[in-house]
Design a protein around this motif. Structure first.
Motif, PDB file in Angstrom:
ATOM      1  N   VAL A 108       0.839  -1.204   0.000  1.00  0.00           N
ATOM      2  CA  VAL A 108       0.000   0.000   0.000  1.00  0.00           C
ATOM      3  C   VAL A 108       0.874   1.254   0.000  1.00  0.00           C
ATOM      4  O   VAL A 108       0.585   2.242  -0.690  1.00  0.00           O
ATOM      5  N   SER A 109       1.959   1.210   0.755  1.00  0.00           N
ATOM      6  CA  SER A 109       2.831   2.379   0.884  1.00  0.00           C
ATOM      7  C   SER A 109       3.535   2.703  -0.423  1.00  0.00           C
ATOM      8  O   SER A 109       3.661   3.876  -0.796  1.00  0.00           O
ATOM      9  N   TRP A 110       4.035   1.679  -1.132  1.00  0.00           N
ATOM     10  CA  TRP A 110       4.617   1.929  -2.457  1.00  0.00           C
ATOM     11  C   TRP A 110       3.598   2.618  -3.362  1.00  0.00           C
ATOM     12  O   TRP A 110       3.903   3.621  -4.030  1.00  0.00           O
ATOM     13  N   ALA A 111       2.384   2.059  -3.399  1.00  0.00           N
ATOM     14  CA  ALA A 111       1.353   2.617  -4.283  1.00  0.00           C
ATOM     15  C   ALA A 111       0.993   4.039  -3.878  1.00  0.00           C
ATOM     16  O   ALA A 111       0.781   4.909  -4.737  1.00  0.00           O
ATOM     17  N   ALA A 112       0.921   4.288  -2.578  1.00  0.00           N
ATOM     18  CA  ALA A 112       0.582   5.636  -2.100  1.00  0.00           C
ATOM     19  C   ALA A 112       1.663   6.636  -2.485  1.00  0.00           C
ATOM     20  O   ALA A 112       1.364   7.762  -2.904  1.00  0.00           O
ATOM     21  N   ALA A 113       2.923   6.242  -2.346  1.00  0.00           N
ATOM     22  CA  ALA A 113       4.020   7.151  -2.693  1.00  0.00           C
ATOM     23  C   ALA A 113       4.021   7.477  -4.177  1.00  0.00           C
ATOM     24  O   ALA A 113       4.353   8.609  -4.582  1.00  0.00           O
ATOM     25  N   LEU A 114       3.645   6.517  -5.001  1.00  0.00           N
ATOM     26  CA  LEU A 114       3.630   6.738  -6.447  1.00  0.00           C
ATOM     27  C   LEU A 114       2.505   7.677  -6.874  1.00  0.00           C
ATOM     28  O   LEU A 114       2.519   8.180  -7.996  1.00  0.00           O
ATOM     29  N   ARG A 115       1.560   7.927  -5.992  1.00  0.00           N
ATOM     30  CA  ARG A 115       0.475   8.862  -6.313  1.00  0.00           C
ATOM     31  C   ARG A 115       0.931  10.318  -6.317  1.00  0.00           C
ATOM     32  O   ARG A 115       0.292  11.174  -6.920  1.00  0.00           O
ATOM     33  N   GLY A 116       1.986  10.601  -5.560  1.00  0.00           N
ATOM     34  CA  GLY A 116       2.493  11.963  -5.537  1.00  0.00           C
ATOM     35  C   GLY A 116       1.709  12.919  -4.663  1.00  0.00           C
ATOM     36  O   GLY A 116       1.813  14.145  -4.846  1.00  0.00           O
ATOM     37  N   ASP A 117       0.950  12.425  -3.684  1.00  0.00           N
ATOM     38  CA  ASP A 117       0.225  13.318  -2.775  1.00  0.00           C
ATOM     39  C   ASP A 117       1.245  14.146  -1.987  1.00  0.00           C
ATOM     40  O   ASP A 117       2.148  13.587  -1.362  1.00  0.00           O
ATOM     41  N   PRO A 118       1.125  15.469  -2.008  1.00  0.00           N
ATOM     42  CA  PRO A 118       2.156  16.313  -1.391  1.00  0.00           C
ATOM     43  C   PRO A 118       2.255  16.188   0.121  1.00  0.00           C
ATOM     44  O   PRO A 118       3.245  16.624   0.718  1.00  0.00           O
ATOM     45  N   ARG A 119       1.262  15.604   0.763  1.00  0.00           N
ATOM     46  CA  ARG A 119       1.319  15.446   2.221  1.00  0.00           C
ATOM     47  C   ARG A 119       2.259  14.318   2.635  1.00  0.00           C
ATOM     48  O   ARG A 119       2.768  14.311   3.755  1.00  0.00           O
ATOM     49  N   LEU A 120       2.446  13.347   1.763  1.00  0.00           N
ATOM     50  CA  LEU A 120       3.335  12.215   2.044  1.00  0.00           C
ATOM     51  C   LEU A 120       4.755  12.669   1.713  1.00  0.00           C
ATOM     52  O   LEU A 120       5.131  12.791   0.558  1.00  0.00           O
ATOM     53  N   LYS A 121       5.525  12.928   2.754  1.00  0.00           N
ATOM     54  CA  LYS A 121       6.844  13.547   2.582  1.00  0.00           C
ATOM     55  C   LYS A 121       7.989  12.549   2.568  1.00  0.00           C
ATOM     56  O   LYS A 121       9.038  12.814   1.983  1.00  0.00           O
ATOM     57  N   ARG A 122       7.810  11.405   3.263  1.00  0.00           N
ATOM     58  CA  ARG A 122       8.895  10.433   3.417  1.00  0.00           C
ATOM     59  C   ARG A 122       8.283   9.033   3.444  1.00  0.00           C
ATOM     60  O   ARG A 122       7.193   8.838   3.981  1.00  0.00           O
ATOM     61  N   LEU A 123       9.011   8.059   2.896  1.00  0.00           N
ATOM     62  CA  LEU A 123       8.528   6.692   2.790  1.00  0.00           C
ATOM     63  C   LEU A 123       9.521   5.751   3.461  1.00  0.00           C
ATOM     64  O   LEU A 123      10.730   5.872   3.255  1.00  0.00           O
ATOM     65  N   VAL A 124       8.985   4.806   4.250  1.00  0.00           N
ATOM     66  CA  VAL A 124       9.811   3.776   4.888  1.00  0.00           C
ATOM     67  C   VAL A 124       9.174   2.418   4.598  1.00  0.00           C
ATOM     68  O   VAL A 124       7.990   2.214   4.873  1.00  0.00           O
ATOM     69  N   ILE A 125       9.965   1.530   4.037  1.00  0.00           N
ATOM     70  CA  ILE A 125       9.496   0.201   3.655  1.00  0.00           C
ATOM     71  C   ILE A 125      10.267  -0.841   4.453  1.00  0.00           C
ATOM     72  O   ILE A 125      11.496  -0.796   4.527  1.00  0.00           O
ATOM     73  N   VAL A 126       9.528  -1.788   5.045  1.00  0.00           N
ATOM     74  CA  VAL A 126      10.145  -2.876   5.803  1.00  0.00           C
ATOM     75  C   VAL A 126       9.683  -4.203   5.196  1.00  0.00           C
ATOM     76  O   VAL A 126       8.505  -4.555   5.277  1.00  0.00           O
ATOM     77  N   ASN A 127      10.590  -4.904   4.561  1.00  0.00           N
ATOM     78  CA  ASN A 127      10.297  -6.213   3.962  1.00  0.00           C
ATOM     79  C   ASN A 127       8.976  -6.223   3.195  1.00  0.00           C
ATOM     80  O   ASN A 127       8.056  -6.982   3.504  1.00  0.00           O
ATOM     81  N   ALA A 128       8.925  -5.365   2.215  1.00  0.00           N
ATOM     82  CA  ALA A 128       7.785  -5.307   1.303  1.00  0.00           C
ATOM     83  C   ALA A 128       8.334  -4.960  -0.077  1.00  0.00           C
ATOM     84  O   ALA A 128       8.976  -3.918  -0.240  1.00  0.00           O
ATOM     85  N   PRO A 129       8.118  -5.803  -1.068  1.00  0.00           N
ATOM     86  CA  PRO A 129       8.779  -5.610  -2.359  1.00  0.00           C
ATOM     87  C   PRO A 129       8.166  -4.495  -3.197  1.00  0.00           C
ATOM     88  O   PRO A 129       6.953  -4.277  -3.166  1.00  0.00           O
ATOM     89  N   HIS A 130       9.017  -3.839  -3.941  1.00  0.00           N
ATOM     90  CA  HIS A 130       8.545  -2.873  -4.929  1.00  0.00           C
ATOM     91  C   HIS A 130       7.683  -3.623  -5.949  1.00  0.00           C
ATOM     92  O   HIS A 130       8.044  -4.722  -6.386  1.00  0.00           O
ATOM     93  N   PRO A 131       6.557  -3.058  -6.367  1.00  0.00           N
ATOM     94  CA  PRO A 131       5.630  -3.817  -7.225  1.00  0.00           C
ATOM     95  C   PRO A 131       6.246  -4.285  -8.540  1.00  0.00           C
ATOM     96  O   PRO A 131       5.969  -5.416  -8.983  1.00  0.00           O
TER      97      PRO A 131
END
Length: 301
Positions: A108-131
């Motif tokens: 979900v986090s990868w997909a959310a970051a790819l949306r480009g919503d300006p409120r999401l400033k930083r992304l942290v992924i823990v053992n979840a593969p890039h789609p």
């Protein structure tokens, strides 16, 4: 003991989520998304390590634990789950947040970051593969394909009856054996898992995350060409991104890290050699330490 409070948020997407929060209300906001087969409790080891400074927002995602659990797989397509995230952000009035995701929460986090919503400033992924990396690996790597056959099993009609057939405790052992030392999981934690999973409709809803997902898992030994869409250009993640990976993960193999630097504009990668898939609670310090360093570097907080 760090205080954790719970509130229910009725979202514009039509579901009500149970949301755990900890830390100062005026602290920098971190939204943490769990995966399968867990809940907000994925982050139980991180809370005492981060709640002194950060506002931790830990929802049970739709279909899990104390949140609404629609029974139609169509309610678990990626767009709907990402919409839950941003509806929760709207409900909380956040205009600057860090997003942390593990397992399906990472998807979900990868997909959310790819949306480009300006409120999401930083992304942290823990053992979840890039789609893109994950889907390509399922076609190109026999070991990853073999490790992912559980997805096909989870999608099978009637699998929701399996835990009750063998017993929930036996299913608990099957879920975690090979990933962590079962003896290291306290009895009260096991009881929490069993109580969450056995709520009416919950386990079927949890499986719907797999049934509603577009990921293609070819059968073992099949010689299939890479689909055309995997050859097309893929958008970059533009926000600063930290990836923390337990290298003993038997479900998501270390090859999931290959090529990330070409897909992320600003990547920090931390490998944890002595932990596996359930890194957030198996080795919480190994997540909290890099996360603090990352946030200090990118926010000063």
């Amino acid at each position: 003991m760090t205080d954790v409070t719970f509130t229910e948020h009725s979202l514009s997407t039509g579901v009500t989520l149970n949301v755990a929060t900890a830390g100062p209300e005026d602290g920098p906001a971190i939204v943490l998304l769990h995966g399968f087969p867990e809940s907000h409790r994925t982050w139980r080891g991180l809370v005492p390590l981060l709640a002194d400074r950060y506002r931790l927002i830990m929802p049970d995602q739709r279909g899990f634990a104390g949140s609404d659990a629609p029974q139609d797989p169509a309610d678990y397509v990626t767009d709907r789950i990402v919409a839950d995230l941003f509806a929760l952000v709207d409900s909380l009035g956040l205009d600057d947040f860090t997003l942390v995701g593990h397992d399906w929460g990472g998807a979900v986090s990868w997909a959310a970051a790819l949306r480009g919503d300006p409120r999401l400033k930083r992304l942290v992924i823990v053992n979840a593969p890039h789609p893109l990396v994950f889907q390509r690996s399922l076609f190109e790597d026999a070991d990853q394909r073999a490790a992912s056959q559980y997805i096909t099993a989870f999608r099978a009609p009637g699998f929701e009856q399996f835990p009750a057939t063998i017993g929930w405790e036996a299913f608990f052992d099957k879920s975690f054996q090979g990933h962590v030392d079962l003896a290291a999981i306290p009895a009260h934690e096991k009881a929490e898992y069993l109580a969450e999973w056995s709520r009416p409709g919950i386990f079927n809803a949890m499986l719907n995350w797999y049934r509603g997902a577009p990921i293609v898992v070819p059968p073992p030994g099949a010689d299939l060409p890479l689909p055309d869409y995997l050859h097309r250009p893929f958008p970059s993640v533009t926000v600063p991104t930290l990836v923390v990976w337990g290298m003993r993960d038997k479900a998501l193999l270390p090859l999931q890290l290959d090529g990330l630097d070409a897909l992320i504009d600003d990547l920090t990668l931390v490998r944890v050699e002595d932990a596996g898939h359930f890194l957030p609670w198996e080795k919480p310090q190994a997540v909290a330490g890099p996360l603090r360093t990352f946030l200090e570097a990118h926010t000063g907080a």
